[in-house]
Design a protein around this motif. Structure first.
Motif, PDB file in Angstrom:
ATOM      1  N   ALA A 134     -59.028 -19.906 -34.715  1.00 61.70           N
ATOM      2  CA  ALA A 134     -59.703 -18.661 -35.087  1.00 61.70           C
ATOM      3  C   ALA A 134     -60.961 -18.421 -34.262  1.00 61.70           C
ATOM      4  O   ALA A 134     -61.332 -17.268 -34.000  1.00 61.70           O
ATOM      5  CB  ALA A 134     -60.047 -18.670 -36.573  1.00 61.70           C
ATOM      6  N   VAL A 137     -60.238 -16.252 -30.956  1.00 63.55           N
ATOM      7  CA  VAL A 137     -59.714 -14.881 -30.956  1.00 63.55           C
ATOM      8  C   VAL A 137     -60.698 -13.966 -31.672  1.00 63.55           C
ATOM      9  O   VAL A 137     -61.476 -14.411 -32.515  1.00 63.55           O
ATOM     10  CB  VAL A 137     -58.324 -14.794 -31.623  1.00 63.55           C
ATOM     11  CG1 VAL A 137     -57.325 -15.614 -30.850  1.00 63.55           C
ATOM     12  CG2 VAL A 137     -58.376 -15.247 -33.078  1.00 63.55           C
ATOM     13  N   GLN A 140     -57.823 -11.197 -36.498  1.00 65.12           N
ATOM     14  CA  GLN A 140     -56.433 -11.285 -36.915  1.00 65.12           C
ATOM     15  C   GLN A 140     -56.320 -10.846 -38.368  1.00 65.12           C
ATOM     16  O   GLN A 140     -57.292 -10.866 -39.121  1.00 65.12           O
ATOM     17  CB  GLN A 140     -55.876 -12.708 -36.766  1.00 65.12           C
ATOM     18  CG  GLN A 140     -55.590 -13.118 -35.336  1.00 65.12           C
ATOM     19  CD  GLN A 140     -54.797 -14.402 -35.243  1.00 65.12           C
ATOM     20  OE1 GLN A 140     -54.581 -15.100 -36.230  1.00 65.12           O
ATOM     21  NE2 GLN A 140     -54.355 -14.744 -34.042  1.00 65.12           N
ATOM     22  N   TRP A 148     -50.621 -15.189 -40.162  1.00 63.13           N
ATOM     23  CA  TRP A 148     -51.673 -14.551 -39.384  1.00 63.13           C
ATOM     24  C   TRP A 148     -51.101 -13.976 -38.091  1.00 63.13           C
ATOM     25  O   TRP A 148     -50.327 -14.649 -37.395  1.00 63.13           O
ATOM     26  CB  TRP A 148     -52.772 -15.550 -39.031  1.00 63.13           C
ATOM     27  CG  TRP A 148     -53.620 -15.983 -40.169  1.00 63.13           C
ATOM     28  CD1 TRP A 148     -53.529 -17.167 -40.853  1.00 63.13           C
ATOM     29  CD2 TRP A 148     -54.710 -15.263 -40.753  1.00 63.13           C
ATOM     30  NE1 TRP A 148     -54.493 -17.223 -41.822  1.00 63.13           N
ATOM     31  CE2 TRP A 148     -55.232 -16.073 -41.788  1.00 63.13           C
ATOM     32  CE3 TRP A 148     -55.283 -14.019 -40.512  1.00 63.13           C
ATOM     33  CZ2 TRP A 148     -56.310 -15.676 -42.570  1.00 63.13           C
ATOM     34  CZ3 TRP A 148     -56.356 -13.618 -41.280  1.00 63.13           C
ATOM     35  CH2 TRP A 148     -56.867 -14.441 -42.304  1.00 63.13           C
ATOM     36  N   THR A 149     -51.483 -12.753 -37.736  1.00 69.64           N
ATOM     37  CA  THR A 149     -51.072 -12.141 -36.477  1.00 69.64           C
ATOM     38  C   THR A 149     -52.212 -11.272 -35.951  1.00 69.64           C
ATOM     39  O   THR A 149     -53.078 -10.831 -36.721  1.00 69.64           O
ATOM     40  CB  THR A 149     -49.827 -11.237 -36.637  1.00 69.64           C
ATOM     41  OG1 THR A 149     -50.197 -10.043 -37.350  1.00 69.64           O
ATOM     42  CG2 THR A 149     -48.698 -11.950 -37.370  1.00 69.64           C
ATOM     43  N   PRO A 150     -52.215 -10.982 -34.632  1.00 73.53           N
ATOM     44  CA  PRO A 150     -53.184 -10.040 -34.082  1.00 73.53           C
ATOM     45  C   PRO A 150     -52.727  -8.599 -34.216  1.00 73.53           C
ATOM     46  O   PRO A 150     -53.460  -7.678 -33.822  1.00 73.53           O
ATOM     47  CB  PRO A 150     -53.275 -10.456 -32.611  1.00 73.53           C
ATOM     48  CG  PRO A 150     -51.920 -10.985 -32.313  1.00 73.53           C
ATOM     49  CD  PRO A 150     -51.431 -11.655 -33.580  1.00 73.53           C
ATOM     50  N   THR A 151     -51.536  -8.362 -34.748  1.00 70.93           N
ATOM     51  CA  THR A 151     -50.999  -7.010 -34.901  1.00 70.93           C
ATOM     52  C   THR A 151     -50.896  -6.654 -36.378  1.00 70.93           C
ATOM     53  O   THR A 151     -50.538  -7.491 -37.212  1.00 70.93           O
ATOM     54  CB  THR A 151     -49.612  -6.883 -34.255  1.00 70.93           C
ATOM     55  OG1 THR A 151     -48.739  -7.871 -34.811  1.00 70.93           O
ATOM     56  CG2 THR A 151     -49.705  -7.082 -32.750  1.00 70.93           C
ATOM     57  N   TYR A 163     -58.203 -10.873 -43.698  1.00 74.45           N
ATOM     58  CA  TYR A 163     -58.574 -10.497 -42.338  1.00 74.45           C
ATOM     59  C   TYR A 163     -59.774 -11.336 -41.928  1.00 74.45           C
ATOM     60  O   TYR A 163     -60.592 -11.719 -42.767  1.00 74.45           O
ATOM     61  CB  TYR A 163     -58.940  -9.013 -42.333  1.00 74.45           C
ATOM     62  CG  TYR A 163     -59.601  -8.458 -41.102  1.00 74.45           C
ATOM     63  CD1 TYR A 163     -58.857  -8.054 -40.005  1.00 74.45           C
ATOM     64  CD2 TYR A 163     -60.984  -8.289 -41.062  1.00 74.45           C
ATOM     65  CE1 TYR A 163     -59.470  -7.500 -38.883  1.00 74.45           C
ATOM     66  CE2 TYR A 163     -61.605  -7.740 -39.947  1.00 74.45           C
ATOM     67  CZ  TYR A 163     -60.836  -7.342 -38.860  1.00 74.45           C
ATOM     68  OH  TYR A 163     -61.451  -6.799 -37.765  1.00 74.45           O
ATOM     69  N   ALA A 269     -52.068  -5.154 -30.627  1.00 73.00           N
ATOM     70  CA  ALA A 269     -53.156  -5.940 -31.209  1.00 73.00           C
ATOM     71  C   ALA A 269     -54.367  -5.041 -31.467  1.00 73.00           C
ATOM     72  O   ALA A 269     -54.426  -3.910 -31.001  1.00 73.00           O
ATOM     73  CB  ALA A 269     -53.537  -7.089 -30.270  1.00 73.00           C
TER      74      ALA A 269
END
Length: 273
Positions: A134, A137, A140, A148-151, A163, A269
């Motif tokens: 974490a 980045v 996320q 967890w995703t960036p999109t 978030y 993203a």
């Protein structure tokens, strides 16, 4: 320590200009062309109130920002005034002004720091687990139905959302203070409480951030606690976390805005926060 030149290369919502601030493209929101994000507006209000009215012996316990009108990508000024300067309680407010009109008004309540009273109190047990990596980045999103995703599109579902983010600087060349970091990321309260199977169709008209302490470090998490809605009006509440645990709460009220419903299923993203 970062130099001003190094910090100016970091993304920021505003650039300081004579008499105010000029929004950058980073401040653009998803709601429409030339609309600023709530995070940019509340962050600017928090920065100006703390800069002009903060004091080391006082703790910024609550910030409430009313978002009256859509803020645009035009020169912006902030007018700060003290409401009360007492021994234990301080209150100040500010107007965020564009083209001679107030687009937002904020109130900062501060308490003098002191020792806690004796006795034990009930407190809910709440946890927030940041994913591995974490720190590397910017942001996320996660949900109970997906990892967890960036999109965002992977989380257009009916489950609870969470978030985390490293806040974008509010003003270029100036690193965010702990208060401003907390407020900027807490604006995601609207995002995590109003994101459903068809995207986001409620737009928040305010943000209230309650802080029992200031966040430590750059990494801040926002976890949905509740969402209630009737007749096109919604209320969302979140818990705020850093790597040391829970430090505050966020609350928003929001109004139905289906004509500008934000669908994230085809977006990539996070482009902005």
């Amino acid at each position: 320590m970062s130099t001003v030149d190094e910090m100016s290369e970091r993304p920021a919502y505003f650039i300081a200009i004579d008499g105010g601030y000029q929004p950058t493209s980073i401040a653009q929101s998803y709601w429409g062309d030339d609309h600023l994000s709530g995070a940019a507006v509340v962050g600017l209000a928090a920065l100006c109130l703390e800069r002009e009215c903060g004091a080391p012996e006082f703790h910024p316990s609550r910030l409430t920002v009313d978002l009256f009108r859509p803020a645009r990508g035009v020169p912006t000024s902030v007018r700060v005034r003290v409401v009360r300067d007492g021994h234990r309680v301080r209150s100040a407010e500010c107007d965020v002004v564009q083209n001679g009109r107030t687009v937002a008004r904020a109130n900062l309540l501060q308490y003098r720091r002191s020792a806690a009273p004796p006795g034990e109190l009930w407190c809910p047990t709440k946890e927030f687990s940041f994913p591995s990596g974490a720190e590397e980045v910017r942001a996320q999103i996660g949900s109970e139905a997906a990892d967890w995703t960036p999109t965002v599109g992977a989380h257009q579902n009916g489950s609870r959302k969470k978030y985390f983010a490293h806040s974008i600087d509010v003003v270029s060349g100036h690193r965010n203070s702990p208060l401003v970091r907390g407020v900027v990321v807490a604006e995601a309260t609207s995002f995590v409480t109003n994101l459903g199977t068809r995207g986001v169709g409620y737009i928040n008209g305010d943000l209230t951030v309650g802080l029992s302490r200031l966040p430590v470090g750059e990494l801040i998490g926002v976890q949905a606690d509740s969402h209630v809605a009737h007749d096109g009006v919604a209320v969302g509440v979140t818990s705020l976390f850093d790597t040391a645990g829970m430090f505050g709460t966020g609350m928003i009220t929001a109004v139905s805005n289906p004509a500008a419903q934000i669908q994230f299923s085809r977006r990539g993203a996070f482009e902005r926060d």
